[in-house]
Design a protein around this motif. Structure first.
Motif, PDB file in Angstrom:
ATOM      1  N   ALA A  79       0.858  -1.188   0.000  1.00 39.31           N
ATOM      2  CA  ALA A  79       0.000   0.000   0.000  1.00 39.31           C
ATOM      3  C   ALA A  79       0.891   1.233   0.000  1.00 39.31           C
ATOM      4  O   ALA A  79       1.803   1.355   0.823  1.00 39.31           O
ATOM      5  CB  ALA A  79      -0.912   0.011   1.215  1.00 39.31           C
ATOM      6  N   GLU A  80       0.612   2.153  -0.934  1.00 36.50           N
ATOM      7  CA  GLU A  80       1.354   3.403  -1.003  1.00 36.50           C
ATOM      8  C   GLU A  80       0.473   4.568  -0.557  1.00 36.50           C
ATOM      9  O   GLU A  80      -0.564   4.364   0.054  1.00 36.50           O
ATOM     10  CB  GLU A  80       1.900   3.619  -2.419  1.00 36.50           C
ATOM     11  N   GLY A  81       0.883   5.784  -0.888  1.00 35.46           N
ATOM     12  CA  GLY A  81       0.239   6.979  -0.355  1.00 35.46           C
ATOM     13  C   GLY A  81      -1.242   7.083  -0.622  1.00 35.46           C
ATOM     14  O   GLY A  81      -2.011   7.583   0.211  1.00 35.46           O
ATOM     15  N   GLY A  82      -1.696   6.598  -1.786  1.00 39.39           N
ATOM     16  CA  GLY A  82      -3.113   6.693  -2.122  1.00 39.39           C
ATOM     17  C   GLY A  82      -4.005   5.990  -1.127  1.00 39.39           C
ATOM     18  O   GLY A  82      -5.099   6.478  -0.810  1.00 39.39           O
ATOM     19  N   TYR A  83      -3.566   4.851  -0.624  1.00 39.25           N
ATOM     20  CA  TYR A  83      -4.369   4.109   0.350  1.00 39.25           C
ATOM     21  C   TYR A  83      -4.587   4.940   1.612  1.00 39.25           C
ATOM     22  O   TYR A  83      -5.715   5.050   2.121  1.00 39.25           O
ATOM     23  CB  TYR A  83      -3.675   2.791   0.705  1.00 39.25           C
ATOM     24  N   TYR A  84      -3.523   5.557   2.120  1.00 38.18           N
ATOM     25  CA  TYR A  84      -3.614   6.297   3.375  1.00 38.18           C
ATOM     26  C   TYR A  84      -4.362   7.620   3.203  1.00 38.18           C
ATOM     27  O   TYR A  84      -5.026   8.079   4.132  1.00 38.18           O
ATOM     28  CB  TYR A  84      -2.206   6.535   3.933  1.00 38.18           C
ATOM     29  N   GLN A  85      -4.282   8.210   2.016  1.00 40.12           N
ATOM     30  CA  GLN A  85      -4.990   9.455   1.766  1.00 40.12           C
ATOM     31  C   GLN A  85      -6.496   9.254   1.652  1.00 40.12           C
ATOM     32  O   GLN A  85      -7.269  10.200   1.830  1.00 40.12           O
ATOM     33  CB  GLN A  85      -4.457  10.114   0.489  1.00 40.12           C
ATOM     34  N   LYS A  91      -0.268  11.124   5.710  1.00 39.60           N
ATOM     35  CA  LYS A  91       0.750  10.899   4.701  1.00 39.60           C
ATOM     36  C   LYS A  91       1.600   9.671   5.034  1.00 39.60           C
ATOM     37  O   LYS A  91       1.871   9.384   6.202  1.00 39.60           O
ATOM     38  CB  LYS A  91       1.653  12.124   4.574  1.00 39.60           C
ATOM     39  N   ILE A  92       2.004   8.979   3.987  1.00 37.61           N
ATOM     40  CA  ILE A  92       2.918   7.857   4.152  1.00 37.61           C
ATOM     41  C   ILE A  92       4.324   8.403   4.394  1.00 37.61           C
ATOM     42  O   ILE A  92       4.656   9.512   3.976  1.00 37.61           O
ATOM     43  CB  ILE A  92       2.878   6.962   2.889  1.00 37.61           C
ATOM     44  N   ARG A  93       5.169   7.640   5.082  1.00 38.79           N
ATOM     45  CA  ARG A  93       6.514   8.108   5.373  1.00 38.79           C
ATOM     46  C   ARG A  93       7.362   8.200   4.102  1.00 38.79           C
ATOM     47  O   ARG A  93       8.018   9.197   3.842  1.00 38.79           O
ATOM     48  CB  ARG A  93       7.189   7.173   6.388  1.00 38.79           C
ATOM     49  N   ASN A  94       7.387   7.132   3.321  1.00 42.62           N
ATOM     50  CA  ASN A  94       8.236   7.075   2.116  1.00 42.62           C
ATOM     51  C   ASN A  94       9.668   7.510   2.428  1.00 42.62           C
ATOM     52  O   ASN A  94      10.277   8.316   1.735  1.00 42.62           O
ATOM     53  CB  ASN A  94       7.658   7.935   0.987  1.00 42.62           C
ATOM     54  N   GLY A  95      10.186   6.946   3.493  1.00 40.11           N
ATOM     55  CA  GLY A  95      11.543   7.236   3.937  1.00 40.11           C
ATOM     56  C   GLY A  95      11.848   6.394   5.166  1.00 40.11           C
ATOM     57  O   GLY A  95      11.012   5.603   5.621  1.00 40.11           O
ATOM     58  N   PRO A  96      13.027   6.541   5.740  1.00 38.13           N
ATOM     59  CA  PRO A  96      13.399   5.753   6.914  1.00 38.13           C
ATOM     60  C   PRO A  96      12.436   5.965   8.083  1.00 38.13           C
ATOM     61  O   PRO A  96      12.043   7.090   8.374  1.00 38.13           O
ATOM     62  CB  PRO A  96      14.809   6.265   7.253  1.00 38.13           C
ATOM     63  N   VAL A  97      12.074   4.886   8.742  1.00 34.10           N
ATOM     64  CA  VAL A  97      11.204   4.938   9.916  1.00 34.10           C
ATOM     65  C   VAL A  97      11.949   5.626  11.052  1.00 34.10           C
ATOM     66  O   VAL A  97      13.126   5.351  11.306  1.00 34.10           O
ATOM     67  CB  VAL A  97      10.786   3.513  10.330  1.00 34.10           C
ATOM     68  N   LYS A  98      11.284   6.567  11.738  1.00 35.82           N
ATOM     69  CA  LYS A  98      11.925   7.354  12.790  1.00 35.82           C
ATOM     70  C   LYS A  98      11.815   6.706  14.168  1.00 35.82           C
ATOM     71  O   LYS A  98      12.748   6.752  14.961  1.00 35.82           O
ATOM     72  CB  LYS A  98      11.312   8.762  12.837  1.00 35.82           C
ATOM     73  N   THR A  99      10.659   6.151  14.500  1.00 34.09           N
ATOM     74  CA  THR A  99      10.470   5.413  15.754  1.00 34.09           C
ATOM     75  C   THR A  99       9.743   4.128  15.430  1.00 34.09           C
ATOM     76  O   THR A  99       8.960   4.070  14.474  1.00 34.09           O
ATOM     77  CB  THR A  99       9.660   6.207  16.798  1.00 34.09           C
ATOM     78  N   ILE A 100       9.959   3.100  16.223  1.00 34.58           N
ATOM     79  CA  ILE A 100       9.372   1.802  15.898  1.00 34.58           C
ATOM     80  C   ILE A 100       7.859   1.826  16.028  1.00 34.58           C
ATOM     81  O   ILE A 100       7.147   1.094  15.339  1.00 34.58           O
ATOM     82  CB  ILE A 100      10.004   0.698  16.772  1.00 34.58           C
TER      83      ILE A 100
END
Length: 438
Positions: free
Chosen positions: A153-159, A166-175
């Protein structure tokens, strides 16, 4: 005349009766008022005590955290294992009294987990209760594109959710950020260990009588937070803190001078590296000799393959990467069995080998001194070692310190969580939380 006297006497008695009733009502009202004031005072006193005890517990948590930081700073850095004082320390960690409260400390090595920012789909699928839809959603959450995987699932699902984000689309900051990825629930992330103390508490073993919901089997199901992290990394240095020798770049002279290799051994490394070794285990193979060659003389063309004994002696001092830090390496001395199973690829063959690794390290006071010692574990083959050597380490930098404090009188509770990197002086705090409950 007599009638007038009787009338006056009756009037006087009526007035006295009325006065008595008024006095009784005043007494009742005063009693009620005193009771209300007394109750309010007791309530105010309890609230004041609770506030004071909450402050007391707050600083008790801070004291527990500082205790753990002190032990981590004093710990020897050559290796890290579960028998070190930062982990196994009943005297300084369990039910420590401090100013009318007690606190307990739990320290977790983040390097003993799989890094969600570098984990592969195969490793994700090897975790307990993992499903393909969730694994693909996690990988889509952390990648930097908008191309969903087959079950992702990409950004469209969450929007398009009722409450979009918004999806992170980058490194996770906290678990805990994983709770935003499609399909990840609190039950999956936290398991039965909702308070994250690593112990099977009464409420975590009573079935559906009290939250969290558990199966009452007497075994603590810790959930994915015990196996996943976003903080782990290793400095590309040896046990002495010296930069490792890059066997993909060093020439024969450097290999001899810095590693103590013979000229034929150094020549063999250079001649056989081709486009580069994938990891240090590329120096050996199933046919590698156990000991160094006893032939004398180097010659101009002679090249001796690296034997297992020599490899074991230099394994911690060599690397195949030019980076100063290696992201996502897993400490084989602290990783739980479930993480080792995932690293080994999962399946029926991985679990017995993971159990052998855990059993072998329990017999070592300081754990494995280098990853090369895994070759001595029952069931470990050179091929299997080669597949995981680039993912392993024996030391750690990032730790999570959780502290729980309870007041003696009011029963007020406070807990804190601190993720810190001890490679810097003073320790660098990467994450901090403190509150009455999570």
């Amino acid at each position: 005349m007599t009638r007038q006297v009787d009338s006056l006497m009756r009037c006087d008695r009526n007035n006295k009766g009325l006065a008595l009733v008024i006095v009784l009502w005043i007494v009742i009202l005063m009693t009620a008022l005193i009771a209300i004031v007394s109750q309010t005072s007791r309530l105010d006193m309890k609230m004041a005590t609770a506030v004071v005890d909450e402050v007391r517990c707050k600083w008790a948590c801070r004291a527990g955290t500082e205790t753990a930081i002190g032990l981590l700073n004093e710990d020897l850095r050559a290796t890290d294992c579960l028998l070190d004082l930062w982990c196994d320390n009943d005297e300084d960690y369990n039910d420590v009294p401090l100013e009318r409260c007690v606190y307990s400390v739990y320290v977790t090595d983040e390097a003993g987990k799989l890094n969600v920012n570098t984990i592969t789909r195969e490793q994700l699928m090897a975790l307990p209760y993992m499903e393909t839809q969730i694994a693909d959603a996690i990988l889509d959450w952390r990648d930097d594109d908008e191309n969903p995987r087959s079950d992702g699932a990409e950004g469209g699902y969450y929007q398009n959710l009722p409450f979009p984000y918004k999806i992170r689309n980058g490194p996770v900051k906290t678990i805990r950020e994983l709770l935003q990825a499609r399909g990840v629930t609190k039950d999956l992330l936290y398991g039965e260990d909702l308070n994250l103390n690593g112990q099977l508490d009464y409420t975590e073993a009573d079935g559906e009588l009290s939250p969290p919901m558990d199966n009452g089997d007497g075994y603590l199901d810790e959930g994915w937070i015990a196996y996943l992290t976003c903080y782990s990394y290793e400095k590309n240095v040896d046990a002495e803190g010296q930069n490792r020798v890059n066997i993909n770049q060093a020439d024969e002279g450097q290999l001899q001078n810095q590693l103590g290799l013979t000229a034929p051994q150094a020549r063999w490394i250079v001649q056989n590296r081709g486009s580069g070794y994938q990891n240090i285990a590329g120096l050996i193979n199933p046919n590698s000799p156990k000991e160094p060659s006893k032939e004398s003389g180097g010659g101009d063309n002679r090249a001796d393959p690296i034997d297992l004994q020599t490899f074991s002696s230099i394994a911690d001092r060599i690397t195949t990467s030019g980076e100063t830090t290696l992201q996502g390496t897993v400490n084989v001395n602290t990783a739980p069995k479930e993480v080792l199973v995932a690293l080994l690829g999962g399946g029926d063959q991985a679990e017995p080998l993971a159990e052998s690794i855990v059993a072998e390290r329990l017999g070592r006071l300081y754990g494995f001194q280098s990853i090369a010692e895994l070759l001595k574990v029952s069931g470990m083959t050179v091929e299997k070692f080669q597949s995981i050597a680039g993912l392993l380490t024996v030391r750690s930098n990032v730790f999570t310190v959780r502290c729980y404090a309870t007041a003696d009188i009011s029963g007020a509770m406070m807990q804190s969580e601190c993720v810190l990197d001890r490679s810097e002086t003073p320790c660098k705090v990467l994450y901090w939380y403190q509150g009455a409950n999570y």
